[in-house]
Design an enzyme around this catalytic site. Structure first.
Site, mmCIF file in Angstrom:
data_model
loop_
_atom_site.group_PDB
_atom_site.id
_atom_site.type_symbol
_atom_site.label_atom_id
_atom_site.label_comp_id
_atom_site.label_asym_id
_atom_site.label_seq_id
_atom_site.Cartn_x
_atom_site.Cartn_y
_atom_site.Cartn_z
ATOM 1 N N ARG A 1 22.145 -11.459 7.632
ATOM 2 C CA ARG A 1 23.255 -10.702 7.180
ATOM 3 C C ARG A 1 23.517 -10.137 6.155
ATOM 4 N NH1 ARG A 1 27.606 -14.543 9.554
ATOM 5 N NH2 ARG A 1 28.400 -12.178 9.628
ATOM 6 N N LYS B 1 35.162 -11.734 8.207
ATOM 7 C CA LYS B 1 36.308 -10.890 8.185
ATOM 8 C C LYS B 1 37.728 -12.331 7.625
ATOM 9 C CE LYS B 1 35.179 -9.209 11.852
ATOM 10 N NZ LYS B 1 33.800 -9.805 14.090
ATOM 11 N N GLU C 1 32.508 -8.087 17.807
ATOM 12 C CA GLU C 1 33.887 -8.687 18.808
ATOM 13 C C GLU C 1 35.321 -7.355 18.171
ATOM 14 O OE1 GLU C 1 35.396 -12.402 17.669
ATOM 15 O OE2 GLU C 1 36.387 -12.319 19.424
#
Length: 690
Positions: free
Chosen positions: A262, A272, A37
RNA sequence: UGGGGCGUCGUCAAGCGGUAAGACACAGGAUUUUGGAUCCUGCAUUCGGAGGUUCGAAUCCUCCCGCCCCAGCCA
């Protein structure tokens, strides 16, 4: 990428793929995608995914698309799109002509949505966001059906049409899939497919005012692109039934979603949100700050794409939550640079050495090897003269046992030059060491003694008249604890390593550094460095990529030199050797500065059964982080908050597995139990305790 | 006390019923004109725990324990 991974044991995803191919699924085709994204910068966790997806495609002779999952215009921007493309390319991957955007499929998605409405599998809901949340139920209680759930197909079609044409304000209606409000999987309780968002999209502008939700869009994107294996992270495992449901209802090409864990790394954070926080609060100088785990940060730090690919290859792929030791990343870049980087000499903290028996004005050009690991790198000439700089750390007036560099009366080798012996230490009025007087042995030119006598150390140096100044930025790990997020009661920022950047503005470089085009070099005995874009013609700036492994540093930590020798008290974590305990003298003990301190925070240390993590106010600007082995006495550390304790404040900070302890709490044991030394009275934090 | 996932060395990670790979880290030694590099050596009698099946279990079964994720009109 490096084609050699076909020999190594395969991971579970490759096992799945190979099984699918054996069965002839998708005609044996393998087609993956990396679907970011565009709402932030890529970090090393993304690199794991990129290497996985592109790597799988390459290994099985397939393809990998780059696809922007741009379904939320309120958070996305072209700036991010560009940076992501740049980073993927930099990492060494090529999506060829297959650059796609979810927004390219908006038209198709709407058609599919209308298909579901016509089949009675989707409806327009007029509920508010709050109502939808309420009706969704909880983890343990089923949801309730929306009052708008059973509208006619015609009405739904009409309403959806009007949502799309912009007749309704944001948040007033949504399109939902009609699945099962009683499902134990929350994702199946009539998930939202479209929401109204009157926002300009970076690519489609104002064309749309309804935007698809991830679950609705993602499977379609994969399906449209004929992706065979849709690889995502673990948190989407719960979404897979929905991913499958949509594609099944639509009877379209159905990729297989596979989830993997992850990446987490020690001594850093990866979310983030937290990275953004560091940037916005000015803790770092931007997304490309060399301390950041972003790809742009690692690039500026000097990491090579191949070292990151190598890292991704070594960490493997599995489903269990894991945190990789950052030492492995560091190992990967050292390994590569050791083989490739040319060596140069640079002195960071110069100490002048005058070679008293070397003729004034004389200059010799001495030959040096550019890279001992690579003979083809050749040699170069280095100017040598009567005055040189050596590293301040390479001299000690009163060296401890294992220090075998320069000291009064001692002989060492100057790399590629001569043996010199320290004859005299020159001090200024303040008593600081200003220079060293040494003598050299002309017979040792080049660094070899004809009589085969040996020296224990070889030092790097730079000739004073030939030295060129430079700014050098010494970077270190961003946090000083392995798991900055472990203690949820403290902000991760409390663990920022205050020494993660040290700027040296007058480093002395050997002149040959100005003639090399090499970006990355090794400064002998110091580490690997890269020229930073901030460099100007007469003012080069070098970033330290990573230090060399440093055996001396480890020795020094274990056996501190006398002047720094620490004192042990009760409450020590592991206690050092008996030997050290016995070395303490009364004088040593007098040196301990005891202060009153108030505990402002106390918490358990995850993974340690004896430790408590304390923040103690000792009257300084900020409370000190202290680890104390007193958990047995305080299984509920909260009770310590507000208590006054006695803290030894002038101990050298002690690195421990969980962080750095800045001080020690006085405690004692007796009758098998441990108690804290505390006191009453009206002392303030910082008051001296005698 | 709902659902999903995961537990193998300090950290990653192979292993898929035949008796615990490898890497990083760590420790010791050799070697060395970088306390670098290199080279040796060591480092899980045991796989979260307890039972069971089996000639044989990290692998199969049962129960238990622990950790992660999910109640965005984020992805």
């Amino acid at each position: 990428m490096n084609g050699k991974n076909d020999k190594r044991p395969i991971n579970f995803i490759e096992t799945i793929i190979e099984e699918d191919r054996r069965k002839g699924k998708n005609d044996g085709r393998v087609h993956t995608r990396f679907p970011p994204e565009p709402n932030g910068y890529l970090h090393i966790g993304h690199a794991k995914s990129i290497c996985l997806n592109f790597g799988l495609a390459e290994k099985y002779g397939g393809l990998c698309n780059l696809r922007f999952d741009d379904t939320n215009p309120t958070k996305e921007s072209v700036e991010y799109i560009e940076s992501i493309k740049h980073d993927v390319r930099w990492l060494g991957f090529d999506w060829e002509e297959r650059l796609y955007y979810a927004s390219d499929y908006f038209e198709k998605m709407v058609k599919y949505a209308e298909q579901l409405i016509r089949e009675g599998k989707a409806y327009v809901d007029d509920s508010t966001a709050d109502e939808i949340r309420e009706y969704r139920g909880t983890l343990t209680q089923p949801g309730k059906e929306s009052p708008w759930r059973n509208r006619s197909i015609e009405e739904n079609l009409e309403l959806f049409q009007r949502m799309k044409s912009g007749e309704y304000p944001d948040g007033s209606r949504v399109l939902r899939a009609k699945i099962d409000m009683g499902s134990s999987n929350l994702n199946m309780r009539d998930p939202v497919m479209y929401r109204i968002l009157h926002a300009a999209h970076p690519r489609t502008g104002k064309k749309w005012c309804i935007y698809p939700m991830y679950d609705w869009a993602h499977g379609l994107e994969d399906s449209i692109e004929k992706i065979t294996h849709s690889i995502c992270t673990l948190e989407f495992e719960d979404h897979r039934p929905l991913y499958d449901w949509f594609l099944d209802q639509l009877r379209v090409f159905h990729p297989r979603q596979i989830e993997f864990a992850r990446l987490n790394l020690t001594y850093t954070v990866m979310s983030k949100r937290k990275l953004l926080d560091l940037v916005q609060s000015g803790e770092v100088q931007g997304w490309d700050d060399p301390r950041m785990p972003t790809l742009s940060g690692l690039r500026r730090r000097g990491y090579t794409p191949s070292s990151i690919r190598q890292f991704a290859d070594r960490i493997g792929v599995a489903k269990r939550d894991s945190t990789v030791d950052i030492a492995l990343l560091e190992y990967c870049i050292r390994e590569e640079l050791n083989a490739q980087a040319r060596r140069f000499m640079a002195v960071l903290r110069p100490l002048k050495v005058i070679i008293t028996n070397y003729p004034e004005g004389r200059v010799e050009k001495l030959e040096a090897v550019n890279n001992p690991e690579d003979p083809s790198a050749g040699t170069r000439k280095i100017p040598f003269s009567r005055e040189i700089y050596i590293e301040r750390d390479d001299f000690m007036q009163d060296p401890p046992k294992k220090f075998y560099r320069l000291a009064p009366g001692r002989e060492i080798r100057l790399r590629y030059a001569y043996f010199i012996t320290c004859e005299k230490v020159i001090r200024n009025e303040a008593g600081e060491i200003e220079a060293l007087h040494c003598t050299y042995d002309p017979a040792t030119r080049g660094g070899d003694a004809p009589d085969n006598r040996r020296v224990k150390a070889t030092l790097h140096w730079v000739s004073v008249p030939h030295a060129r100044n430079a700014e050098v930025r010494l970077y270190d790990r961003l946090f000083d604890v392995e798991y900055p997020e472990a203690d949820k009661s403290v902000s991760f920022k409390a663990h920022l390593n205050r020494h993660s950047l040290e700027v040296i503005d007058q480093a002395k470089l050997e002149p040959a550094l100005f003639e090399t085009g090499d970006e990355r070099v090794q400064f002998e005995r110091l580490g690997y460095f890269i020229r930073d874009p901030d460099s100007r013609p007469n003012r080069p700036v070098y970033n330290r990529i990573i230090t060399l492994r440093d055996a001396w540093a480890r020795i020094r930590e274990k056996q501190p030199p006398p002047e720094e020798r620490r004192v042990q008290t009760a409450g020590t974590v592991r206690g050092d050797s008996e030997e050290r305990m016995n070395e303490i003298t009364i004088d040593d003990f007098r040196k301990i500065d005891l202060r009153a301190g108030r505990v402002v925070k106390a918490s358990l240390v995850e993974g340690a059964d004896k430790l408590l993590s304390l923040q103690v106010d000792v009257g300084e600007e900020t409370p000190r982080q202290i680890f104390a082995g007193i958990r047995s006495a305080f299984p509920e550390p909260e009770v310590l908050v507000g208590k006054m304790v006695i803290v030894a404040v002038n101990l050298a900070p002690r690195k421990m597995r969980f962080g750095v302890s800045h001080g020690m709490i006085l405690a004692g044991t007796g009758e098998g139990r441990l108690s804290l030394a505390t006191f009453s009275g009206d002392a303030e934090p910082g008051d001296s305790v005698t």
